[in-house]
Design a protein around this motif. Structure first.
Motif, PDB file in Angstrom:
ATOM      1  N   ALA A  37       6.597   4.948 -16.941  1.00 32.19           N
ATOM      2  CA  ALA A  37       6.494   5.602 -15.637  1.00 32.19           C
ATOM      3  C   ALA A  37       7.825   5.621 -14.891  1.00 32.19           C
ATOM      4  O   ALA A  37       7.944   6.308 -13.874  1.00 32.19           O
ATOM      5  CB  ALA A  37       5.442   4.897 -14.791  1.00 32.19           C
ATOM      6  N   GLY A  38       8.815   4.841 -15.379  1.00 30.03           N
ATOM      7  CA  GLY A  38      10.129   4.855 -14.750  1.00 30.03           C
ATOM      8  C   GLY A  38      10.410   3.707 -13.814  1.00 30.03           C
ATOM      9  O   GLY A  38      11.420   3.716 -13.088  1.00 30.03           O
ATOM     10  N   SER A  87       0.858  -1.184   0.000  1.00 37.41           N
ATOM     11  CA  SER A  87       0.000   0.000   0.000  1.00 37.41           C
ATOM     12  C   SER A  87       0.894   1.234   0.000  1.00 37.41           C
ATOM     13  O   SER A  87       2.086   1.139   0.318  1.00 37.41           O
ATOM     14  CB  SER A  87      -0.881   0.009   1.247  1.00 37.41           C
ATOM     15  N   PRO A  88       0.357   2.410  -0.321  1.00 33.34           N
ATOM     16  CA  PRO A  88       1.160   3.642  -0.227  1.00 33.34           C
ATOM     17  C   PRO A  88       1.731   3.867   1.170  1.00 33.34           C
ATOM     18  O   PRO A  88       2.852   4.358   1.317  1.00 33.34           O
ATOM     19  CB  PRO A  88       0.161   4.734  -0.624  1.00 33.34           C
ATOM     20  N   GLU A  89       0.966   3.483   2.205  1.00 34.20           N
ATOM     21  CA  GLU A  89       1.459   3.651   3.572  1.00 34.20           C
ATOM     22  C   GLU A  89       2.657   2.740   3.840  1.00 34.20           C
ATOM     23  O   GLU A  89       3.622   3.147   4.502  1.00 34.20           O
ATOM     24  CB  GLU A  89       0.336   3.338   4.572  1.00 34.20           C
ATOM     25  N   SER A  90       2.607   1.532   3.318  1.00 29.15           N
ATOM     26  CA  SER A  90       3.735   0.615   3.481  1.00 29.15           C
ATOM     27  C   SER A  90       4.953   1.075   2.680  1.00 29.15           C
ATOM     28  O   SER A  90       6.091   0.848   3.075  1.00 29.15           O
ATOM     29  CB  SER A  90       3.336  -0.800   3.060  1.00 29.15           C
ATOM     30  N   LYS A 109      -3.686  -3.810  -1.067  1.00 26.78           N
ATOM     31  CA  LYS A 109      -4.293  -2.575  -1.586  1.00 26.78           C
ATOM     32  C   LYS A 109      -3.776  -2.271  -2.982  1.00 26.78           C
ATOM     33  O   LYS A 109      -4.518  -1.851  -3.871  1.00 26.78           O
ATOM     34  CB  LYS A 109      -3.981  -1.408  -0.643  1.00 26.78           C
ATOM     35  N   ASN A 110      -2.466  -2.462  -3.179  1.00 25.81           N
ATOM     36  CA  ASN A 110      -1.825  -2.253  -4.474  1.00 25.81           C
ATOM     37  C   ASN A 110      -1.935  -0.799  -4.954  1.00 25.81           C
ATOM     38  O   ASN A 110      -2.424   0.083  -4.240  1.00 25.81           O
ATOM     39  CB  ASN A 110      -2.373  -3.244  -5.505  1.00 25.81           C
ATOM     40  N   PHE A 111      -1.477  -0.565  -6.196  1.00 27.06           N
ATOM     41  CA  PHE A 111      -1.295   0.806  -6.692  1.00 27.06           C
ATOM     42  C   PHE A 111      -1.968   0.961  -8.051  1.00 27.06           C
ATOM     43  O   PHE A 111      -1.638   0.231  -8.992  1.00 27.06           O
ATOM     44  CB  PHE A 111       0.205   1.128  -6.822  1.00 27.06           C
ATOM     45  N   ASP A 112      -2.896   1.933  -8.154  1.00 28.41           N
ATOM     46  CA  ASP A 112      -3.449   2.222  -9.468  1.00 28.41           C
ATOM     47  C   ASP A 112      -2.429   3.043 -10.263  1.00 28.41           C
ATOM     48  O   ASP A 112      -1.330   3.327  -9.781  1.00 28.41           O
ATOM     49  CB  ASP A 112      -4.801   2.924  -9.360  1.00 28.41           C
ATOM     50  N   ARG A 113      -2.779   3.443 -11.466  1.00 34.90           N
ATOM     51  CA  ARG A 113      -1.782   4.083 -12.340  1.00 34.90           C
ATOM     52  C   ARG A 113      -1.272   5.404 -11.773  1.00 34.90           C
ATOM     53  O   ARG A 113      -0.063   5.672 -11.809  1.00 34.90           O
ATOM     54  CB  ARG A 113      -2.359   4.270 -13.747  1.00 34.90           C
ATOM     55  N   VAL A 154       2.716   6.115 -10.598  1.00 35.00           N
ATOM     56  CA  VAL A 154       3.578   7.215 -11.049  1.00 35.00           C
ATOM     57  C   VAL A 154       4.119   7.976  -9.846  1.00 35.00           C
ATOM     58  O   VAL A 154       5.317   8.319  -9.776  1.00 35.00           O
ATOM     59  CB  VAL A 154       2.793   8.150 -11.982  1.00 35.00           C
ATOM     60  N   GLU A 155       3.258   8.224  -8.881  1.00 30.11           N
ATOM     61  CA  GLU A 155       3.685   8.937  -7.675  1.00 30.11           C
ATOM     62  C   GLU A 155       4.693   8.114  -6.880  1.00 30.11           C
ATOM     63  O   GLU A 155       5.664   8.659  -6.333  1.00 30.11           O
ATOM     64  CB  GLU A 155       2.458   9.243  -6.800  1.00 30.11           C
ATOM     65  N   ALA A 156       4.480   6.794  -6.822  1.00 30.75           N
ATOM     66  CA  ALA A 156       5.397   5.924  -6.076  1.00 30.75           C
ATOM     67  C   ALA A 156       6.785   5.927  -6.694  1.00 30.75           C
ATOM     68  O   ALA A 156       7.801   5.948  -5.981  1.00 30.75           O
ATOM     69  CB  ALA A 156       4.836   4.506  -6.030  1.00 30.75           C
TER      70      ALA A 156
END
Length: 574
Positions: free
Chosen positions: A93-94, A17-20, A46-50, A54-56
């Motif tokens: 996205a890199g 998740s973004p928090e993890s 939770k995983n990451f949408d598009r 990109v933010e991650a």
């Protein structure tokens, strides 16, 4: 590899998740791995949408940390174009590398996005240098070895491998050899190979928990791991709490930087974060036994709740920012075109047996396989153990030569790392279900790499998916048409002839050289529905004999010759 690289392998942390992700960065990870919303083996995270992906990437690179994305599920033909398109987005996205488990997808990535770095998932059961060489030829620059490998086996693999080796150092471990588990898929229709594992190994059997292992902890072995030349040290935990990710990453960061083994205080800190009655290093040390078993107690749960850590709101300030040149997402085909032909012609019947004593007098089977160390002239082929480590190779080569001298003509290949061995054996090679062939592109790559004459497709495929698969001309399309499907290849023996679940279903346990093989409670049975197999182009019907004696074998043969309707519980191909 430089001496500095040997001393400081990459510390790779999970982010479900973004928090993890923030927790991993704050704890001092060198790299993180996470999944998108498609094609990853932790679809319940939770995983990451598009947008989040990109933010991650930006957040990681600003902190000097690499980001790897998991696309580590087996794919069907109709999913490959979408998976390739999604990978193109990730490249643009890199993202620094993809962790993949599907050989067909890997070959497409190497063809269409050759600059994208690939890591071979542990789900590919890559545990030998020959496997690493195959992966290298398909563009991989790293292989994740099985959690069930010992220190000596990992060291031998690192020395012989042409690509980097990544190993797990902490977290949940499977009782089955990596990539060789279908228990969840067969018992409940939730495939571990497809990212939906229901963890039936954590349930009770025979009134106990013989398949539930404690979490791995290799913190006491850090100095020898640092000296081994392993490229990346991986923490499991994409389904765990951010506090766990931060705390475990922080402990291992400290141990790696100080080059020391964990002390009691370090282990206690890790145990408070998450434990199943303690930890195990049994696979790594080779001390495999009942001490490895563990379940999550109320005390363990309470300790975890009480140990939630305050996570810093900024990444650890320790690495220079990663500057990437601008990437453009390459165009990928909207549809993947497969080469090959629809199968037709009179079907053949083949079989494998555990022992020559099971083989009856019959001319039904065109190929009869026995274990490579039990070849007998009653058969004309041998099958290899599904896991062959570097130390096993001399023994395997001797047994193959002996079998050939006695009249063996055919070889059943059970691991991608055996394809080069198959070519040098002088026998006619065929691919087993354990190669996890889910799509036409994987089939083509396996055939090319091993000069295979035929492939037994994954038992997880349904008949319409089998119908749509195209194999190269002259290559037989096969399935297990009769027999108890192999569900788990167990590195840790269960010390019981069968496991009975809470419903009363009994799963036989069979010795397969060094390991236990758990097979399904009922056989797959299609004797009265052979027309369905004809309609989808199955040209090889394979019989997988395990618990049957010679009389039972003859009854199964008779059933398929006469279309006998089953009376006992069975598993159908759908």
């Amino acid at each position: 590899m430089s001496e500095e690289k040997r001393k400081k392998p990459e510390l790779l942390s999970p982010a479900g998740s973004p928090e993890s992700l923030d927790a991993a960065l704050a704890g001092g990870a060198d790299a993180v791995y996470l999944g998108g919303t498609q094609f990853n083996a932790r679809m319940n995270a939770k995983n990451f949408d598009r947008d989040a992906m990109v933010e991650a990437v930006k957040k990681c690179h600003d902190a000097g940390v690499r980001l790897y994305v998991t696309m580590n599920t087996q794919l069907f033909d109709r999913e490959l174009a979408g998976a390739l398109s999604y990978a193109s987005f990730l490249y643009g996205a890199g993202v620094d590398a993809l962790i993949t488990a599907d050989l067909g997808l890997a070959s497409l990535l190497h063809e269409h996005i050759p600059e994208f770095r690939l890591h071979a998932s542990t789900q590919m059961t890559g545990q030998s240098a020959d496997a690493a060489k195959l992966f290298a030829s398909l563009g991989f620059d790293r292989m994740v070895c099985g959690r069930e490998m010992s220190a000596e086996e990992i060291a031998a693999l690192v020395k012989a491998s042409p690509i980097g080796i990544e190993m797990f150092i902490h977290g949940a471990i499977c009782v089955s050899c990596s990539g060789q588990c279908m228990l969840s898929a067969v018992m409940g229709g939730r495939s571990g190979n497809r990212g939906e594992c229901a963890q039936p190994c954590r349930l009770s059997y025979n009134g106990t928990y013989p398949l539930s292992l404690k979490d791995m902890c290799l913190a006491p072995h850090i100095p020898e791991i640092l000296a081994s030349g392993v490229e990346s040290l991986k923490i499991e935990g994409r389904m765990k709490h951010p506090s766990y990710v931060y705390g475990v990453t922080r402990v291992y960061r400290r141990l790696i930087d100080e080059g020391r083994a964990a002390e009691k205080a370090d282990i206690d800190e890790l145990a408070r974060l998450f434990s199943r009655g303690g930890f195990t290093d049994g696979y790594y040390t080779g001390k495999i036994g009942k001490e490895m078993l563990g379940v999550r107690s109320e005390k363990d749960i309470g300790d975890s709740r009480a140990s939630h850590l305050q996570i810093p709101d900024k990444p650890a300030d320790r690495l220079p920012k990663i500057e990437l040149t601008e990437r453009k997402a390459p165009e990928t085909p909207a549809k993947i075109t497969f080469t090959g032909k629809k199968q037709s012609g009179k079907p053949t019947f083949t079989a494998r047996f555990r022992s020559p004593s099971q083989i009856p007098e019959t001319n039904v089977f065109s190929r009869i396989y026995l274990p490579v160390d039990k070849f007998d002239p009653k058969a004309n082929g041998v099958f290899l153990p599904p896991v062959i480590r570097e130390a096993d190779l001399p023994w395997v080569r001797r047994r193959l030569a002996e079998a050939k001298d006695k009249g063996a003509q055919y070889l059943l290949v059970t691991n991608m790392g055996q394809l080069s061995l198959a070519r040098e054996s002088g026998l006619s090679p065929y691919g087993d279900t354990r190669l996890n062939c889910f799509n036409s592109r994987t089939a083509a790559e396996l055939v090319s790499a091993g000069d295979l004459r035929g492939i037994l497709l994954s038992p997880e495929l349904i008949l319409p998916q089998i119908r749509d698969m195209l194999l190269p001309e002259g290559v037989t399309k096969g399935v297990i048409a009769y027999g108890r499907i192999p569900l788990m290849l167990l590195e840790k023996p269960v010390d019981a002839p069968l496991l009975r679940d809470r419903t009363g279903a009994a799963f036989p346990v069979i010795k397969e050289r060094k390991r236990d093989l758990l097979v399904n409670s009922v056989p797959t049975y299609m004797a009265d529905q052979l027309k369905k197999l004809d309609e989808v182009g199955i040209t090889e019907r394979h019989f997988f004999f395990t618990t049957e004696d010679r009389a039972a074998v003859l009854r199964a043969v008779y059933a398929y010759q006469h279309g006998v309707i089953p009376k006992d519980p069975i598993r159908r191909m759908k």
